[in-house]
Design an enzyme around this catalytic site. Structure first.
Site, PDB file in Angstrom:
ATOM      1  N   GLY A 188     -17.923 -16.260  15.851  1.00  0.00           N
ATOM      2  CA  GLY A 188     -17.887 -17.542  15.118  1.00  0.00           C
ATOM      3  C   GLY A 188     -19.189 -18.302  15.291  1.00  0.00           C
ATOM      4  N   ARG A 227     -18.315 -10.587  12.196  1.00  0.00           N
ATOM      5  CA  ARG A 227     -17.532  -9.794  13.144  1.00  0.00           C
ATOM      6  C   ARG A 227     -17.619  -8.361  12.618  1.00  0.00           C
ATOM      7  NH1 ARG A 227     -14.239 -14.788  13.014  1.00  0.00           N
ATOM      8  NH2 ARG A 227     -14.690 -15.816  14.977  1.00  0.00           N
ATOM      9  N   CYS A 228     -17.906  -7.419  13.495  1.00  0.00           N
ATOM     10  CA  CYS A 228     -18.230  -6.064  13.044  1.00  0.00           C
ATOM     11  C   CYS A 228     -17.328  -5.033  13.728  1.00  0.00           C
ATOM     12  CB  CYS A 228     -19.708  -5.776  13.358  1.00  0.00           C
ATOM     13  SG  CYS A 228     -20.224  -4.094  13.001  1.00  0.00           S
ATOM     14  N   ASP A 267     -17.566 -13.916  24.384  1.00  0.00           N
ATOM     15  CA  ASP A 267     -17.237 -12.769  25.240  1.00  0.00           C
ATOM     16  C   ASP A 267     -17.238 -11.444  24.484  1.00  0.00           C
ATOM     17  OD1 ASP A 267     -16.979 -14.113  27.605  1.00  0.00           O
ATOM     18  OD2 ASP A 267     -14.806 -14.335  27.481  1.00  0.00           O
ATOM     19  N   THR A 323     -20.006 -20.790  21.600  1.00  0.00           N
ATOM     20  CA  THR A 323     -18.709 -20.885  20.929  1.00  0.00           C
ATOM     21  C   THR A 323     -18.203 -22.317  21.069  1.00  0.00           C
ATOM     22  OG1 THR A 323     -16.360 -20.314  21.024  1.00  0.00           O
ATOM     23  CG2 THR A 323     -17.606 -19.897  23.024  1.00  0.00           C
ATOM     24  N   ASP A 347     -15.288 -23.059  21.354  1.00  0.00           N
ATOM     25  CA  ASP A 347     -14.046 -23.024  22.131  1.00  0.00           C
ATOM     26  C   ASP A 347     -14.234 -23.282  23.634  1.00  0.00           C
ATOM     27  OD1 ASP A 347     -12.934 -22.250  19.712  1.00  0.00           O
ATOM     28  OD2 ASP A 347     -12.985 -20.113  20.192  1.00  0.00           O
ATOM     29  N   ASP A 364     -14.595 -21.202  25.869  1.00  0.00           N
ATOM     30  CA  ASP A 364     -13.692 -20.299  26.591  1.00  0.00           C
ATOM     31  C   ASP A 364     -14.427 -19.134  27.258  1.00  0.00           C
ATOM     32  OD1 ASP A 364     -14.436 -19.034  24.274  1.00  0.00           O
ATOM     33  OD2 ASP A 364     -12.443 -18.314  23.758  1.00  0.00           O
ATOM     34  N   ARG A 376       3.176 -44.499  12.197  1.00  0.00           N
ATOM     35  CA  ARG A 376       3.638 -43.107  12.189  1.00  0.00           C
ATOM     36  C   ARG A 376       3.309 -42.393  13.496  1.00  0.00           C
ATOM     37  NH1 ARG A 376       1.303 -41.507   6.233  1.00  0.00           N
ATOM     38  NH2 ARG A 376       3.202 -41.962   5.078  1.00  0.00           N
ATOM     39  N   GLY A 386      -9.821 -23.810  18.847  1.00  0.00           N
ATOM     40  CA  GLY A 386      -9.988 -23.398  20.242  1.00  0.00           C
ATOM     41  C   GLY A 386      -9.447 -22.004  20.515  1.00  0.00           C
ATOM     42  N   ARG A 387      -8.934 -21.366  19.483  1.00  0.00           N
ATOM     43  CA  ARG A 387      -8.306 -20.038  19.609  1.00  0.00           C
ATOM     44  C   ARG A 387      -7.246 -20.075  20.706  1.00  0.00           C
ATOM     45  NH1 ARG A 387     -10.976 -14.709  17.944  1.00  0.00           N
ATOM     46  NH2 ARG A 387     -12.792 -15.986  17.632  1.00  0.00           N
TER      47      ARG A 387
HETATM   48  P1  ADP Z   1     -16.989 -13.714  20.170  1.00  0.00           P
HETATM   49  O1  ADP Z   1     -18.296 -13.095  20.466  1.00  0.00           O
HETATM   50  O2  ADP Z   1     -17.111 -15.117  19.680  1.00  0.00           O
HETATM   51  O3  ADP Z   1     -15.997 -13.554  21.317  1.00  0.00           O
HETATM   52  P2  ADP Z   1     -15.583 -11.625  18.707  1.00  0.00           P
HETATM   53  O4  ADP Z   1     -14.607 -11.366  19.803  1.00  0.00           O
HETATM   54  O5  ADP Z   1     -15.066 -11.706  17.308  1.00  0.00           O
HETATM   55  O6  ADP Z   1     -16.376 -12.985  18.895  1.00  0.00           O
HETATM   56  O7  ADP Z   1     -16.697 -10.500  18.809  1.00  0.00           O
HETATM   57  C1  ADP Z   1     -17.795 -10.497  17.926  1.00  0.00           C
HETATM   58  C2  ADP Z   1     -18.216  -9.078  17.658  1.00  0.00           C
HETATM   59  O8  ADP Z   1     -18.674  -8.471  18.882  1.00  0.00           O
HETATM   60  C3  ADP Z   1     -17.134  -8.135  17.164  1.00  0.00           C
HETATM   61  O9  ADP Z   1     -16.905  -8.245  15.781  1.00  0.00           O
HETATM   62  C4  ADP Z   1     -17.737  -6.793  17.510  1.00  0.00           C
HETATM   63  O10 ADP Z   1     -18.725  -6.431  16.569  1.00  0.00           O
HETATM   64  C5  ADP Z   1     -18.417  -7.068  18.845  1.00  0.00           C
HETATM   65  N1  ADP Z   1     -17.501  -6.706  19.949  1.00  0.00           N
HETATM   66  C6  ADP Z   1     -16.422  -7.378  20.386  1.00  0.00           C
HETATM   67  N2  ADP Z   1     -15.780  -6.722  21.384  1.00  0.00           N
HETATM   68  C7  ADP Z   1     -16.486  -5.577  21.563  1.00  0.00           C
HETATM   69  C8  ADP Z   1     -16.334  -4.438  22.426  1.00  0.00           C
HETATM   70  N3  ADP Z   1     -15.345  -4.344  23.332  1.00  0.00           N
HETATM   71  N4  ADP Z   1     -17.254  -3.458  22.319  1.00  0.00           N
HETATM   72  C9  ADP Z   1     -18.246  -3.517  21.417  1.00  0.00           C
HETATM   73  N5  ADP Z   1     -18.440  -4.540  20.579  1.00  0.00           N
HETATM   74  C10 ADP Z   1     -17.578  -5.566  20.635  1.00  0.00           C
HETATM   75  O1  F6P Z   2     -14.078 -19.063  18.021  1.00  0.00           O
HETATM   76  C1  F6P Z   2     -14.329 -20.134  17.165  1.00  0.00           C
HETATM   77  C2  F6P Z   2     -13.162 -20.337  16.227  1.00  0.00           C
HETATM   78  O2  F6P Z   2     -13.467 -21.412  15.367  1.00  0.00           O
HETATM   79  C3  F6P Z   2     -11.812 -20.553  16.907  1.00  0.00           C
HETATM   80  O3  F6P Z   2     -11.642 -21.868  17.377  1.00  0.00           O
HETATM   81  C4  F6P Z   2     -10.869 -20.172  15.800  1.00  0.00           C
HETATM   82  O4  F6P Z   2      -9.646 -19.700  16.333  1.00  0.00           O
HETATM   83  C5  F6P Z   2     -11.598 -19.063  15.100  1.00  0.00           C
HETATM   84  O5  F6P Z   2     -12.964 -19.175  15.430  1.00  0.00           O
HETATM   85  C6  F6P Z   2     -11.453 -19.104  13.595  1.00  0.00           C
HETATM   86  O6  F6P Z   2     -12.095 -17.999  13.075  1.00  0.00           O
HETATM   87  P1  F6P Z   2     -12.352 -17.804  11.513  1.00  0.00           P
HETATM   88  O7  F6P Z   2     -13.461 -18.717  11.114  1.00  0.00           O
HETATM   89  O8  F6P Z   2     -12.713 -16.380  11.387  1.00  0.00           O
HETATM   90  O9  F6P Z   2     -11.078 -18.185  10.824  1.00  0.00           O
END
Ligand code: ADP
Ligand code: F6P
Length: 330
Positions: free
Chosen positions: A21, A82-83, A113, A135, A137, A139, A172, A180-181
């Site tokens: 995100g 996201r890939c 993460d 992020t 969030d 988190d 109200r 915040g997921r």
């Molecule tokens: P964030 O980085 O905000 O936690 P995501 O969890 O959506 O967001 O991860 C972002 C991208 O990072 C994923 O779409 C993927 O391409 C890569 N990724 C996530 N987890 C893994 C993993 N365990 N191994 C390799 N690439 C990953």
């Molecule tokens: O991780 C950031 C965030 O905005 C979260 O708070 C939320 O759950 C998620 O991404 C929403 O993702 P998307 O924009 O793909 O709907």
């Protein structure tokens, strides 16, 4: 301690990408990475759309001018994605191959993460990697600050103030859902900053809707004419909750889901400055021969952790903030 710089971990060309995100302040981090790298005599290549752009070879040379006029903008000038393909060993092998093809010996990944997990996979395939936590969030367990949280909280806070005006005028109850997921940091901060009567956090919520209803009825009895509930996305069901609360209390209740507005907008000064510091620190770590590290902010200092160590850490909303917020909401 700095790792010895060998031929294998020598840094000449840094690739930079944003992943997951988007978050306000990512642009300040990109700018700091590019300009700190150039100041150290290194080359920088921008990779568009996170790991997707790496696999698609959407890669371009960056100079000082490529990052002009972006520090004040929300979102990410490098785009993000996201890939799913990068979650596979084949995708990761291809990613490392593309890095080598473009002469990218080191990558700085700005994201959360999940993105750091991806960075670790590149490190295992011979690419120097550093993660920069971004992020809204908040988190990421190893750090007390993540890029974007401050702006998102301020944006949500302003929106909630506006909802409060109309909620008060109509006497109200308002349930306002923030992002915040699975984490409740935005909810906790907004709950305190907006003076909410109830704050629902996924980490601590016990599904006791009866307690919320009882609270509203008691407050109504002592003359409170409005009631603000900040609900975290991880608890969810704000619309359902609004219907049930209205039916049980007789107080007209509306749900507002703030949504993506809280992820955009011009970053606050804090997000611009901390993101700049983290971006610069990421380059410095590479120059010291360090790799497979995440930049973090802990006890007032910018520090770094091993990615595996960072990913294994856990954190919870601050106990004092939680207990204090309950006392303030009387
Ligand atoms: P964030 O980085 O905000 O936690 P995501 O969890 O959506 O967001 O991860 C972002 C991208 O990072 C994923 O779409 C993927 O391409 C890569 N990724 C996530 N987890 C893994 C993993 N365990 N191994 C390799 N690439 C990953
Ligand atoms: O991780 C950031 C965030 O905005 C979260 O708070 C939320 O759950 C998620 O991404 C929403 O993702 P998307 O924009 O793909 O709907």
């Amino acid at each position: 301690m700095a790792r010895k710089v060998t031929k294998a971990n020598k840094v000449e060309t840094i690739g930079v990408l944003t992943s997951g995100g988007d978050a306000p302040g990512m642009n300040a981090a990109i700018r700091a990475i590019v300009r700190t790298a150039l100041a150290n005599g290194l080359k920088v290549k921008g990779i568009r759309r996170g790991y997707s752009g790496l696999l698609d070879e959407d890669i371009f040379d960056m100079d000082a001018k490529s990052v002009s006029d972006i520090i004040q903008r929300g979102g990410t000038a490098l785009y993000t994605a996201r890939c799913p393909e990068f979650m596979t060993a084949e995708g990761q092998d291809k990613g490392a191959y593309v890095c080598k093809k473009y002469g990218i010996d080191s990558i700085i990944v700005i994201g959360g993460d999940g993105s750091f997990n991806g960075a670790r996979k590149l490190y295992q395939r011979g690419i120097n990697t550093i993660g920069v936590p971004a992020t809204i969030d908040l988190d990421i367990a190893c750090t007390e600050y993540t890029i974007g949280f401050d702006t998102a909280v301020n944006t949500a806070m302003e929106a909630i103030d506006k909802v409060r005006d109309t909620s008060t005028s109509h006497e109200r109850c308002s349930i306002i859902e923030v992002m915040g997921r699975h984490a409740g940091y935005i909810a906790l901060w907004c709950g305190i900053a907006n003076g909410a009567e109830s704050i629902l956090l996924p980490e601590l919520y016990d599904n006791d809707e009866e307690a919320i209803i009882k609270n509203i009825i008691e407050r109504k009895r002592v003359g409170k004419t409005h009631h603000i509930i900040i609900n975290a996305e991880g608890v969810g069901d704000s619309n359902g909750m609004a219907k049930r609360i209205e039916a049980a209390t007789g107080v007209e209740t509306r749900a507002t889901i703030i949504g993506h507005i809280q992820r955009g907008g011009s970053p606050t000064a804090k997000d611009r400055v901390y993101a700049s510091a983290m971006g610069a620190k990421a380059v410095e770590l590479l120059c010291e021969g360090k790799s497979n590290r995440v930049v973090a902010y802990k006890h007032g200092e910018f520090v770094d952790y091993d990615i595996m160590e960072a990913l294994a850490m856990k954190k919870m909303p601050d106990e004092f903030l939680v207990s204090m917020s309950k006392k303030l909401s009387r």
